[in-house]
Design a protein around this motif. Structure first.
Motif, PDB file in Angstrom:
ATOM      1  N   MET A 118       0.798  -1.132  -0.159  1.00  0.00           N
ATOM      2  CA  MET A 118       0.035  -0.016   0.010  1.00  0.00           C
ATOM      3  C   MET A 118       1.087   1.292   0.057  1.00  0.00           C
ATOM      4  O   MET A 118       1.787   1.439   0.788  1.00  0.00           O
ATOM      5  N   ALA A 119       0.550   2.087  -0.850  1.00  0.00           N
ATOM      6  CA  ALA A 119       1.353   3.208  -1.114  1.00  0.00           C
ATOM      7  C   ALA A 119       1.188   4.310   0.169  1.00  0.00           C
ATOM      8  O   ALA A 119       0.050   4.408   0.803  1.00  0.00           O
ATOM      9  N   ILE A 120       2.172   5.002   0.571  1.00  0.00           N
ATOM     10  CA  ILE A 120       2.226   5.902   1.594  1.00  0.00           C
ATOM     11  C   ILE A 120       1.442   7.160   1.141  1.00  0.00           C
ATOM     12  O   ILE A 120       2.076   7.855   0.135  1.00  0.00           O
ATOM     13  N   GLU A 121       0.530   7.732   1.757  1.00  0.00           N
ATOM     14  CA  GLU A 121      -0.264   9.164   1.433  1.00  0.00           C
ATOM     15  C   GLU A 121       0.728  10.207   1.706  1.00  0.00           C
ATOM     16  O   GLU A 121       1.242  10.436   2.866  1.00  0.00           O
ATOM     17  N   GLU A 122       0.933  11.166   0.675  1.00  0.00           N
ATOM     18  CA  GLU A 122       1.856  12.212   0.928  1.00  0.00           C
ATOM     19  C   GLU A 122       0.909  13.659   0.559  1.00  0.00           C
ATOM     20  O   GLU A 122       0.177  13.674  -0.267  1.00  0.00           O
TER      21      GLU A 122
END
Length: 191
Positions: A1-5
């Motif tokens: 899961m991608a890290i929200e930036e």
């Protein structure tokens, strides 16, 4: 899961970097890019939401339809559309920039700070009942404009909602809010 930036900003609204959203909201939250959206139906009602009770910042407060953070390189229209789908399962049309220069700083009861350049957008509801994502939204209610103005006096409303209402009220009914000049968006954000 991608890290929200989130997109970090300088005082001129220029991007100066990114940071993970999850670890960026604390007692010294850096100035960053966000947005607020008000969804309006054909009767002129506005969809108002109550933030989920386990949100990291300002849990359980009543606020505008949807808030969010544009991802790095994401335009405002795309970010609003994405978050309305994620939070409420809604599709909308006629996105209109209303308050391109809105920004604020607010401190929650637990000391967590929001510090955002937060352009405000109106969207037209295309139908279909809201399907609140329980991780984001505890409740969603259609309210008349008069009821929206009354909510701005309620201490259970988010601070950004109260500040936005002070700027939106003079513009008249939501369906009549004039489109703002797109050139007033911060340099870090495209339409």
């Amino acid at each position: 899961m991608a890290i929200e930036e989130i997109v970090l900003l300088n005082a001129a609204g220029e991007a100066i970097g990114t940071a993970p959203k999850a670890t960026s909201h604390h007692r010294d939250t850096p100035y960053h890019l966000a947005f607020s959206c008000y969804v309006v139906d054909d009767e002129g009602r506005v969809l108002i939401t109550r933030r989920a009770l386990d949100k990291a910042t300002f849990p359980g407060v009543w606020t505008n339809t949807c808030c969010g953070h544009p991802a790095p390189g994401e335009g405002l229209r795309a970010a609003v559309t994405r978050r309305l789908g994620d939070e409420l399962g809604l599709s909308v049309t006629e996105l209109t920039l209303v308050l391109p220069e809105f920004d604020y700083r607010a401190t929650a009861a637990d000391g967590v700070v929001e510090h955002e350049r937060c352009p405000v957008v109106r969207a037209r509801w295309t139908g279909g009942e809201p399907r609140p994502n329980p991780e984001e939204v505890a409740e969603a209610q259609w309210r008349t404009w008069e009821e929206c103005l009354e909510l701005a006096e309620d201490p259970n409303a988010s601070p950004w909602y109260r500040m936005q209402m002070a700027q939106l009220a003079p513009l008249g009914l939501p369906a009549q809010w004039p489109a703002a000049d797109l050139s007033l968006l911060p340099p870090a954000l495209s339409w």
